[in-house]
Write a protein that holds these residues in place. Structure first.
Motif, PDB file in Angstrom:
ATOM      1  N   ALA A 127      -3.985  -6.401 -16.726  1.00  0.00           N
ATOM      2  CA  ALA A 127      -4.852  -5.926 -17.910  1.00  0.00           C
ATOM      3  C   ALA A 127      -4.635  -4.758 -18.222  1.00  0.00           C
ATOM      4  O   ALA A 127      -4.539  -4.062 -19.357  1.00  0.00           O
ATOM      5  CB  ALA A 127      -6.263  -6.572 -17.459  1.00  0.00           C
ATOM      6  N   TRP A 128      -4.442  -3.629 -16.909  1.00  0.00           N
ATOM      7  CA  TRP A 128      -4.380  -2.494 -17.097  1.00  0.00           C
ATOM      8  C   TRP A 128      -2.843  -1.781 -17.362  1.00  0.00           C
ATOM      9  O   TRP A 128      -2.464  -0.700 -17.612  1.00  0.00           O
ATOM     10  CB  TRP A 128      -4.857  -1.511 -15.919  1.00  0.00           C
ATOM     11  CG  TRP A 128      -6.140  -1.658 -15.892  1.00  0.00           C
ATOM     12  CD1 TRP A 128      -7.080  -1.883 -16.552  1.00  0.00           C
ATOM     13  CD2 TRP A 128      -6.891  -1.590 -14.616  1.00  0.00           C
ATOM     14  NE1 TRP A 128      -8.665  -1.731 -16.102  1.00  0.00           N
ATOM     15  CE2 TRP A 128      -8.247  -1.581 -14.864  1.00  0.00           C
ATOM     16  CE3 TRP A 128      -6.685  -1.460 -13.327  1.00  0.00           C
ATOM     17  CZ2 TRP A 128      -9.495  -1.578 -13.871  1.00  0.00           C
ATOM     18  CZ3 TRP A 128      -7.927  -1.079 -12.141  1.00  0.00           C
ATOM     19  CH2 TRP A 128      -9.016  -1.278 -12.405  1.00  0.00           C
ATOM     20  N   GLY A 129      -1.962  -2.660 -17.425  1.00  0.00           N
ATOM     21  CA  GLY A 129      -0.509  -2.362 -17.553  1.00  0.00           C
ATOM     22  C   GLY A 129       0.017  -1.816 -16.219  1.00  0.00           C
ATOM     23  O   GLY A 129       0.977  -0.834 -16.286  1.00  0.00           O
ATOM     24  N   ILE A 130      -0.509  -2.090 -15.301  1.00  0.00           N
ATOM     25  CA  ILE A 130       0.014  -1.505 -13.899  1.00  0.00           C
ATOM     26  C   ILE A 130       0.865  -2.157 -13.359  1.00  0.00           C
ATOM     27  O   ILE A 130       0.606  -3.599 -12.935  1.00  0.00           O
ATOM     28  CB  ILE A 130      -0.977  -0.821 -13.068  1.00  0.00           C
ATOM     29  CG1 ILE A 130      -2.067   0.042 -13.810  1.00  0.00           C
ATOM     30  CG2 ILE A 130      -0.487  -0.245 -11.720  1.00  0.00           C
ATOM     31  CD1 ILE A 130      -3.099   0.460 -12.708  1.00  0.00           C
ATOM     32  N   ASN A 131       2.142  -1.923 -13.053  1.00  0.00           N
ATOM     33  CA  ASN A 131       3.186  -2.549 -12.341  1.00  0.00           C
ATOM     34  C   ASN A 131       2.920  -2.530 -10.909  1.00  0.00           C
ATOM     35  O   ASN A 131       2.187  -1.649 -10.468  1.00  0.00           O
ATOM     36  CB  ASN A 131       4.561  -1.879 -12.773  1.00  0.00           C
ATOM     37  CG  ASN A 131       5.175  -2.419 -13.996  1.00  0.00           C
ATOM     38  OD1 ASN A 131       4.614  -3.214 -14.746  1.00  0.00           O
ATOM     39  ND2 ASN A 131       6.087  -1.452 -14.448  1.00  0.00           N
ATOM     40  N   TYR A 132       3.511  -3.731 -10.233  1.00  0.00           N
ATOM     41  CA  TYR A 132       3.203  -3.815  -8.959  1.00  0.00           C
ATOM     42  C   TYR A 132       4.341  -4.252  -8.114  1.00  0.00           C
ATOM     43  O   TYR A 132       5.083  -5.134  -8.651  1.00  0.00           O
ATOM     44  CB  TYR A 132       1.633  -4.350  -8.556  1.00  0.00           C
ATOM     45  CG  TYR A 132       1.753  -6.032  -8.923  1.00  0.00           C
ATOM     46  CD1 TYR A 132       2.101  -6.850  -8.100  1.00  0.00           C
ATOM     47  CD2 TYR A 132       1.467  -6.110 -10.116  1.00  0.00           C
ATOM     48  CE1 TYR A 132       2.096  -8.037  -8.913  1.00  0.00           C
ATOM     49  CE2 TYR A 132       1.270  -7.386 -10.694  1.00  0.00           C
ATOM     50  CZ  TYR A 132       1.553  -8.502  -9.741  1.00  0.00           C
ATOM     51  OH  TYR A 132       1.529  -9.738 -10.346  1.00  0.00           O
ATOM     52  N   TYR A 133       4.376  -4.085  -6.746  1.00  0.00           N
ATOM     53  CA  TYR A 133       5.277  -4.777  -6.040  1.00  0.00           C
ATOM     54  C   TYR A 133       4.722  -5.136  -4.740  1.00  0.00           C
ATOM     55  O   TYR A 133       3.531  -4.611  -4.413  1.00  0.00           O
ATOM     56  CB  TYR A 133       6.373  -3.398  -5.332  1.00  0.00           C
ATOM     57  CG  TYR A 133       7.079  -3.048  -6.359  1.00  0.00           C
ATOM     58  CD1 TYR A 133       8.220  -3.894  -6.971  1.00  0.00           C
ATOM     59  CD2 TYR A 133       6.698  -2.041  -7.425  1.00  0.00           C
ATOM     60  CE1 TYR A 133       8.994  -3.359  -8.075  1.00  0.00           C
ATOM     61  CE2 TYR A 133       7.382  -1.412  -8.311  1.00  0.00           C
ATOM     62  CZ  TYR A 133       8.513  -2.198  -8.926  1.00  0.00           C
ATOM     63  OH  TYR A 133       9.008  -1.690 -10.009  1.00  0.00           O
ATOM     64  N   LEU A 134       5.220  -6.438  -4.191  1.00  0.00           N
ATOM     65  CA  LEU A 134       4.562  -7.037  -3.023  1.00  0.00           C
ATOM     66  C   LEU A 134       5.233  -6.651  -1.542  1.00  0.00           C
ATOM     67  O   LEU A 134       6.594  -6.633  -1.873  1.00  0.00           O
ATOM     68  CB  LEU A 134       4.319  -8.548  -3.146  1.00  0.00           C
ATOM     69  CG  LEU A 134       3.911  -9.245  -1.950  1.00  0.00           C
ATOM     70  CD1 LEU A 134       2.291  -9.106  -1.548  1.00  0.00           C
ATOM     71  CD2 LEU A 134       4.005 -10.695  -2.134  1.00  0.00           C
ATOM     72  N   ILE A 135       4.426  -6.190  -0.646  1.00  0.00           N
ATOM     73  CA  ILE A 135       5.262  -5.877   0.522  1.00  0.00           C
ATOM     74  C   ILE A 135       4.656  -6.788   1.805  1.00  0.00           C
ATOM     75  O   ILE A 135       3.416  -6.894   1.610  1.00  0.00           O
ATOM     76  CB  ILE A 135       5.504  -4.298   1.121  1.00  0.00           C
ATOM     77  CG1 ILE A 135       4.267  -3.938   1.022  1.00  0.00           C
ATOM     78  CG2 ILE A 135       6.280  -3.801  -0.099  1.00  0.00           C
ATOM     79  CD1 ILE A 135       4.306  -2.057   1.738  1.00  0.00           C
ATOM     80  N   GLU A 136       5.220  -7.509   2.565  1.00  0.00           N
ATOM     81  CA  GLU A 136       4.928  -8.324   3.550  1.00  0.00           C
ATOM     82  C   GLU A 136       5.428  -8.212   4.977  1.00  0.00           C
ATOM     83  O   GLU A 136       4.888  -8.410   6.215  1.00  0.00           O
ATOM     84  CB  GLU A 136       5.073  -9.892   3.368  1.00  0.00           C
ATOM     85  CG  GLU A 136       4.647 -10.341   1.812  1.00  0.00           C
ATOM     86  CD  GLU A 136       4.616 -11.841   1.776  1.00  0.00           C
ATOM     87  OE1 GLU A 136       3.954 -12.733   2.270  1.00  0.00           O
ATOM     88  OE2 GLU A 136       5.865 -12.054   1.515  1.00  0.00           O
ATOM     89  N   ALA A 137       6.663  -7.515   5.012  1.00  0.00           N
ATOM     90  CA  ALA A 137       7.151  -7.281   6.254  1.00  0.00           C
ATOM     91  C   ALA A 137       8.000  -5.936   6.179  1.00  0.00           C
ATOM     92  O   ALA A 137       8.094  -5.151   5.159  1.00  0.00           O
ATOM     93  CB  ALA A 137       8.247  -8.470   6.518  1.00  0.00           C
ATOM     94  N   ASP A 138       8.462  -5.535   7.363  1.00  0.00           N
ATOM     95  CA  ASP A 138       9.134  -4.130   7.410  1.00  0.00           C
ATOM     96  C   ASP A 138      10.285  -4.053   6.373  1.00  0.00           C
ATOM     97  O   ASP A 138      10.398  -3.021   5.563  1.00  0.00           O
ATOM     98  CB  ASP A 138       9.822  -3.725   8.902  1.00  0.00           C
ATOM     99  CG  ASP A 138       8.725  -3.714  10.071  1.00  0.00           C
ATOM    100  OD1 ASP A 138       7.486  -3.401   9.412  1.00  0.00           O
ATOM    101  OD2 ASP A 138       8.907  -3.723  11.119  1.00  0.00           O
ATOM    102  N   GLU A 139      11.065  -5.211   6.028  1.00  0.00           N
ATOM    103  CA  GLU A 139      12.073  -5.192   5.180  1.00  0.00           C
ATOM    104  C   GLU A 139      11.684  -5.048   3.815  1.00  0.00           C
ATOM    105  O   GLU A 139      12.736  -4.823   3.045  1.00  0.00           O
ATOM    106  CB  GLU A 139      13.203  -6.342   5.538  1.00  0.00           C
ATOM    107  CG  GLU A 139      12.493  -7.658   5.366  1.00  0.00           C
ATOM    108  CD  GLU A 139      12.146  -8.154   7.217  1.00  0.00           C
ATOM    109  OE1 GLU A 139      11.746  -9.283   6.714  1.00  0.00           O
ATOM    110  OE2 GLU A 139      11.961  -7.319   7.781  1.00  0.00           O
TER     111      GLU A 139
END
Length: 168
Positions: A127-139
Motif C-alpha cells: 500500500a505504501w509502495g515500499i519494495n521488500y526482500y525476504l531473507i531466511e538464511a545466511d545465503e
C-alpha cells in the motif's frame, strides 16, 4: 529425505551492513534481535542507537541521514504498524533512502500464518509502495546489499523482511 530449517546468523547481516558502509543501526531491542546485540555492540564501525518506540526510529534515522550518516533501522513488523506516520512523513515524503530490517514475526515458510502481524505486513508495504526482500538464511543476506543499492538509487525506503529466527 532430510529437510533443513533456514538459519540466519547475525554475522551474515553485520557483514552486509559493513560492506555497504552503514554507520548506525537504529533499533528497538526485542527477543528476536537479541542474538545480534553482542555483535552490534562490539563492532566498532557500527553505532547502535536503541529507542523506546518504533516510531522514533524513522526520525532518528532521518536526522542521521541529513547529518551525512548511513543508518538502517531494525524493528519487528508490529513496529511498522506503530511507526506508519513516521514512515509516511519522513521516509516517503522526504525521499529518504532508508533500509528497514523488519522481523517478520508470525510468518511461517510452511504457509500456516495465524499471527495477523505476519498476514498484514506485506499488504501494508504494498500500500505504501515500499519494495521488500525476504531473507531466511545466511545465503540470503546479500539481499540486504540489494535493498541498500535500491534505496540509494530510488531515494526511497526499502524493507528487508527477516523471515526466520536468528541462529546463535
Amino acid at each position: 529425505m532430510t529437510t533443513h530449517e533456514a538459519v540466519l546468523h547475525p554475522p551474515a547481516i553485520i557483514q552486509e551492513l559493513k560492506k555497504n558502509h552503514v554507520t548506525h543501526v537504529v533499533w528497538l531491542p526485542d527477543s528476536e534481535t537479541n542474538f545480534m546485540y553482542q555483535l552490534l555492540t562490539s563492532e566498532p564501525s557500527l553505532d547502535l542507537v536503541p529507542v523506546c518506540r518504533e516510531g522514533e526510529t524513522m526520525a532518528i534515522a532521518a536526522g542521521l541521514w541529513v547529518g551525512g550518516k548511513k543508518p538502517v533501522v531494525l524493528i519487528q513488523n508490529t513496529g511498522i504498524f506503530e511507526s506508519g506516520d513516521s514512515i509516511r512523513g519522513l521516509g516517503l515524503d522526504i525521499n529518504q533512502p532508508l533500509v528497514m530490517l523488519i522481523g517478520y514475526r508470525g510468518w511461517s515458510r510452511h504457509g500456516v500464518t495465524p499471527d495477523s502481524a505476519a498476514r498484514y505486513i506485506e499488504h501494508i508495504l504494498h500500500a505504501w509502495g515500499i519494495n521488500y526482500y525476504l531473507i531466511e538464511a545466511d545465503e540470503d543476506a546479500g539481499r540486504i546489499s540489494t535493498a541498500i543499492v535500491e534505496a540509494e538509487r530510488t531515494q526511497r525506503p526499502v524493507a528487508v523482511l527477516v523471515g526466520t529466527e536468528f541462529g546463535a
